[in-house]
Design an enzyme around this catalytic site. Structure first.
Site, PDB file in Angstrom:
ATOM      1  N   HIS A   1       0.873  -1.176   0.000  1.00  0.00           N
ATOM      2  CA  HIS A   1       0.000   0.000   0.000  1.00  0.00           C
ATOM      3  C   HIS A   1       0.915   1.232   0.000  1.00  0.00           C
ATOM      4  O   HIS A   1       2.036   1.173   0.518  1.00  0.00           O
ATOM      5  CB  HIS A   1      -0.829  -0.049   1.291  1.00  0.00           C
ATOM      6  CG  HIS A   1      -1.909   0.973   1.407  1.00  0.00           C
ATOM      7  ND1 HIS A   1      -1.672   2.250   1.845  1.00  0.00           N
ATOM      8  CD2 HIS A   1      -3.231   0.910   1.149  1.00  0.00           C
ATOM      9  CE1 HIS A   1      -2.820   2.924   1.862  1.00  0.00           C
ATOM     10  NE2 HIS A   1      -3.779   2.131   1.436  1.00  0.00           N
TER      11      HIS A   1
ATOM     12  N   ASP B   1       2.796  -4.926   8.012  1.00  0.00           N
ATOM     13  CA  ASP B   1       1.596  -4.117   7.820  1.00  0.00           C
ATOM     14  C   ASP B   1       0.409  -5.080   7.864  1.00  0.00           C
ATOM     15  O   ASP B   1       0.156  -5.817   6.910  1.00  0.00           O
ATOM     16  CB  ASP B   1       1.683  -3.386   6.469  1.00  0.00           C
ATOM     17  CG  ASP B   1       0.363  -2.728   6.076  1.00  0.00           C
ATOM     18  OD1 ASP B   1      -0.630  -2.887   6.799  1.00  0.00           O
ATOM     19  OD2 ASP B   1       0.330  -2.068   5.016  1.00  0.00           O
TER      20      ASP B   1
ATOM     21  N   GLN C   1      -4.775  -5.427   6.593  1.00  0.00           N
ATOM     22  CA  GLN C   1      -5.781  -6.320   5.994  1.00  0.00           C
ATOM     23  C   GLN C   1      -5.697  -7.733   6.576  1.00  0.00           C
ATOM     24  O   GLN C   1      -6.284  -8.663   6.011  1.00  0.00           O
ATOM     25  CB  GLN C   1      -5.593  -6.394   4.468  1.00  0.00           C
ATOM     26  CG  GLN C   1      -5.755  -5.086   3.750  1.00  0.00           C
ATOM     27  CD  GLN C   1      -7.190  -4.556   3.772  1.00  0.00           C
ATOM     28  OE1 GLN C   1      -8.138  -5.295   4.037  1.00  0.00           O
ATOM     29  NE2 GLN C   1      -7.344  -3.273   3.506  1.00  0.00           N
TER      30      GLN C   1
ATOM     31  N   LYS D   1     -10.636  -1.098  10.215  1.00  0.00           N
ATOM     32  CA  LYS D   1     -10.719  -2.284   9.353  1.00  0.00           C
ATOM     33  C   LYS D   1     -11.184  -3.499  10.148  1.00  0.00           C
ATOM     34  O   LYS D   1     -11.419  -4.554   9.594  1.00  0.00           O
ATOM     35  CB  LYS D   1      -9.354  -2.603   8.739  1.00  0.00           C
ATOM     36  CG  LYS D   1      -8.634  -1.431   8.115  1.00  0.00           C
ATOM     37  CD  LYS D   1      -8.759  -1.410   6.621  1.00  0.00           C
ATOM     38  CE  LYS D   1      -7.822  -0.348   6.058  1.00  0.00           C
ATOM     39  NZ  LYS D   1      -8.201   0.103   4.735  1.00  0.00           N
TER      40      LYS D   1
ATOM     41  N   CYS E   1      -4.813   2.514  -3.711  1.00  0.00           N
ATOM     42  CA  CYS E   1      -3.562   2.987  -3.084  1.00  0.00           C
ATOM     43  C   CYS E   1      -2.427   2.001  -3.295  1.00  0.00           C
ATOM     44  O   CYS E   1      -1.550   1.854  -2.418  1.00  0.00           O
ATOM     45  CB  CYS E   1      -3.736   3.271  -1.592  1.00  0.00           C
ATOM     46  SG  CYS E   1      -4.857   4.618  -1.283  1.00  0.00           S
TER      47      CYS E   1
HETATM   48  N1  PMP Z   1      -1.926  -0.968   4.413  1.00  0.00           N
HETATM   49  C1  PMP Z   1      -2.900  -1.658   3.818  1.00  0.00           C
HETATM   50  C2  PMP Z   1      -2.591  -3.026   3.297  1.00  0.00           C
HETATM   51  C3  PMP Z   1      -4.168  -1.120   3.680  1.00  0.00           C
HETATM   52  O1  PMP Z   1      -5.134  -1.816   3.077  1.00  0.00           O
HETATM   53  C4  PMP Z   1      -4.436   0.166   4.206  1.00  0.00           C
HETATM   54  C5  PMP Z   1      -5.812   0.809   4.072  1.00  0.00           C
HETATM   55  N2  PMP Z   1      -6.403   0.649   2.828  1.00  0.00           N
HETATM   56  C6  PMP Z   1      -3.397   0.858   4.830  1.00  0.00           C
HETATM   57  C7  PMP Z   1      -2.162   0.255   4.921  1.00  0.00           C
HETATM   58  C8  PMP Z   1      -3.590   2.218   5.400  1.00  0.00           C
HETATM   59  O2  PMP Z   1      -4.520   2.193   6.437  1.00  0.00           O
HETATM   60  P1  PMP Z   1      -5.078   3.542   7.064  1.00  0.00           P
HETATM   61  O3  PMP Z   1      -5.568   4.367   5.903  1.00  0.00           O
HETATM   62  O4  PMP Z   1      -6.181   3.098   7.959  1.00  0.00           O
HETATM   63  O5  PMP Z   1      -3.959   4.191   7.778  1.00  0.00           O
END
Ligand code: PMP
Length: 416
Positions: free
Chosen positions: A133, A210, A213, A236, A374
């Site tokens: 991401h 990270d 997910q 999430k 993203c």
């Molecule tokens: N890493 C992953 C794999 C994600 O899916 C996301 C959110 N889509 C993020 C990081 C970032 O999370 P947040 O916007 O809640 O900080």
């Protein structure tokens, strides 16, 4: 909506009852029942979490850690109890290892700004993967540009898996961190993080996971995983937005400088010098997001009440069923066909843009995500501008997958 899941004769997955816990699922969208399949972007909230927020502001609101009055003590206790719940949920060794942040993004930036700025020097290397991401790319690019370090990217195969041998080849004496996504939000791939951590540790390299997910789909035990840092977001996992967690091993966190400066993170301040508070407060400058931290604790209680294994089993069935159904649709191609996948299906059509797919489905009451999610480098890798993405949560049903399937069939009729 029924589920006939009966795992090990122990857990009966009561989908109907679970759905009742989420008030938003009763909503009609364009006159149709909401079919919410955008859970990788954010999950819906059970009534218990909503009630906790209302109750906090109605009966407990006060700043924490600072006053001796009743409300402040109650609020501090609820906040710290929530930290304990997080600690237990991921089986951290100590509450000192649990830092409240705004979310995964802030957690990773915290590590980049403390560990990265403090421990890395010119010429050092960080390894990430081709499916990160943006929040696990951009903070390292900031660091690369500031310190003149090197960012190495593990390539992906056509199925959407990291090429492990390439990862092993990338490790050198200058590698100072591996920062890797557990479950990809655009491909659904579950990465072999245990093997990655083992390999990195054999070379004395710490690992950041990270888990944005992963936390809502997989049982995570940070001591068993042996990761050095782990980041996730409350929203999430059925909790509020604006709250997240950075887990870090105590000895590493102790060795790092603070991230932000301000109230609560200090022990003593004079104009000449400041000494810092102990863990975890050293990393929690300013007034925390108290209500949402408490809400996150309630969300984790909710998930534990159902059982992450039962949730995972239910979601695995949904993924299998959805994959089978989507593969019946002519012209639909699934992007991300890893052997080990979680609750995400990304797909494209040759001649229909994902945004058209998303807009059309919205009129059927179906919420999916379209775009690059993203993860623009993933789009580049598979030579596509965007995908449509359906992602599942504990409250989704096979019937909802049928609604998605029927919607997609209608789109094909219209566009052909
Ligand atoms: N890493 C992953 C794999 C994600 O899916 C996301 C959110 N889509 C993020 C990081 C970032 O999370 P947040 O916007 O809640 O900080």
């Amino acid at each position: 909506m029924k589920s006939d899941l009966n795992r090990n004769n122990v857990t009966y997955y009561q989908l109907e009852k679970i759905r009742q816990d989420f008030p938003i699922l009763k909503k009609l969208i364009h006159g149709k029942p909401l079919c919410y399949l955008d859970n990788a972007a954010t999950t819906q909230k059970p009534q218990a979490v909503i009630d906790a927020l209302v109750e906090y502001y109605s009966s407990m609101n006060a700043n924490i850690h600072r006053a001796v009055h009743h409300l402040s003590e109650a609020s501090t206790k609820a906040f710290e109890d929530s930290r304990k719940k997080v600690k237990n949920f991921i089986n951290a060794a100590s509450e000192k290892e649990i830092i409240f942040t705004r979310g995964t993004t802030e957690s990773i930036n915290l590590v980049a700004n403390t560990f990265g700025r403090n421990k890395l020097k010119e010429g050092d290397e960080i390894i990430i993967s081709g499916m990160e991401h943006h929040s696990n790319i951009v903070p390292w690019q900031f660091l690369r540009d500031e310190k003149n370090i090197k960012l190495k990217v593990i390539p992906l195969n056509d199925k959407g898996e990291i090429i492990f041998e390439e990862f092993e080849k990338m490790i050198t004496g200058k590698t100072k961190l591996v920062s890797i996504v557990y479950v990809s939000n655009s491909l659904g791939t579950i990465n072999p993080v245990e093997r990655i951590i083992e390999t990195a540790h054999r070379n004395n390299i710490p690992v950041l996971v990270d888990a944005a997910q992963a936390i809502q789909h997989l049982k995570i035990d940070v001591q068993k995983l042996d990761c050095d840092f782990l980041a996730f977001s409350g929203h999430k996992i059925y909790g509020p937005t604006g709250i997240g967690i950075l887990y870090g091993k105590q000895n590493i966190l102790e060795s790092l400088p603070p991230f932000l400066g301000g109230g609560d993170m200090i022990s003593k301040v004079t104009f000449e010098e400041t000494t810092y508070n102990e863990l975890p407060y050293k990393f929690e400058a300013g007034t925390s997001n108290i209500a949402d931290a408490i809400g996150l604790g309630v969300a984790l209680d909710y998930v534990s009440g159902i059982g992450i294994d039962a949730i995972a089993a239910h979601e695995a069935e949904l993924l299998k069923y959805a994959t089978e159904r989507l593969m019946e649709i002519p012209g639909l191609k699934i992007i991300g066909q890893a052997e080990n996948k979680s609750s995400v299906i990304s797909f494209v059509f040759d001649n229909i843009h994902p945004h058209d797919v998303g807009t059309f489905l919205d009129f059927e009451g179906v919420a999916i995500r379209t775009g690059h999610h993203c993860t623009q480098p993933v789009m580049l890798r598979y030579n596509i501008p965007a995908t449509s993405r359906a992602s599942f949560a504990l409250y989704n049903s096979r019937e909802e997958i049928d609604i998605l399937f029927n919607g997609l069939k209608k789109i094909i009729e219209v566009f052909s």
